[in-house]
Design a protein around this motif. Sequence first.
Motif, short mmCIF file in Angstrom:
data_model
loop_
_atom_site.label_atom_id
_atom_site.label_comp_id
_atom_site.label_asym_id
_atom_site.label_seq_id
_atom_site.Cartn_x
_atom_site.Cartn_y
_atom_site.Cartn_z
N TYR A 167 0.84 -1.19 0.00
CA TYR A 167 0.00 0.00 0.00
C TYR A 167 0.88 1.24 0.00
N ASN A 168 0.62 2.13 -0.97
CA ASN A 168 1.42 3.34 -1.12
C ASN A 168 0.46 4.51 -1.38
N PRO A 169 -0.03 5.16 -0.32
CA PRO A 169 -1.02 6.22 -0.49
C PRO A 169 -0.59 7.36 -1.39
N LYS A 170 0.70 7.68 -1.38
CA LYS A 170 1.22 8.77 -2.21
C LYS A 170 1.05 8.42 -3.69
N MET A 171 1.40 7.18 -4.08
CA MET A 171 1.28 6.76 -5.47
C MET A 171 -0.19 6.61 -5.87
N GLU A 172 -1.02 6.14 -4.93
CA GLU A 172 -2.44 5.99 -5.23
C GLU A 172 -3.09 7.34 -5.52
#
Length: 206
Positions: A167-172
């Motif tokens: 999970y990578n909120p910045k990339m999402e």
Amino acid sequence: MRKLLFLIFMSFVFTFCYSQSAKKILPCYDLTEVLKVEPTPLYKPHLDASKSFGIKLLRDSKTIQKYINNGKFHKVKKTAKGYRVQKLDYSRAYLVSKAKITLEKIGSRFSKETKGHTFTVSSITRTLEDQCRLRKVNSNASLGISSHNYGNSFDISYVRFNNVLKYNPKMEIALEKVLKYYANVGRIYYIKEKQQSCYHITVRNY
């Protein structure tokens, strides 16, 4: 007695061979039942957009090959600027021209916005047979017609970036920003599918 046993044996062989042949010929889906399923209001624009490309419902490998042969389906590269295509077990790496170009533009824009990062394409074009096989291992797969069945939809994972499942909120956030841009200019529809951890994207016939 020997003749009777021979006849029983031959009857068994015929029945077995016929049943095996039937398994190969009969599709694993019931088209009548598939067509009965009504799309949700959220999903209906995706199907309407799909039908506008003049591609008939993809039932099996033969229908895919027909559109490859006449130049309407184009091969999607496994790797390109901004994206990677994961191993596809239940779909095929082919899209109509506008969908392929749009995927490439989304990848390029994402790469530019994130300074070289990549997202993962998790599913592309599916036949009804592919969809049936998928449903056997994933009960969340669509029971009715999917926009994947027309060659202008693909899924992008929002939990796998740079080929790493994490999970990578910045990339999402960066990915959704790009998708919103193309949705706002009338190029795509997209839905965030939480059960599949992906964005389902359908390219419009702009």
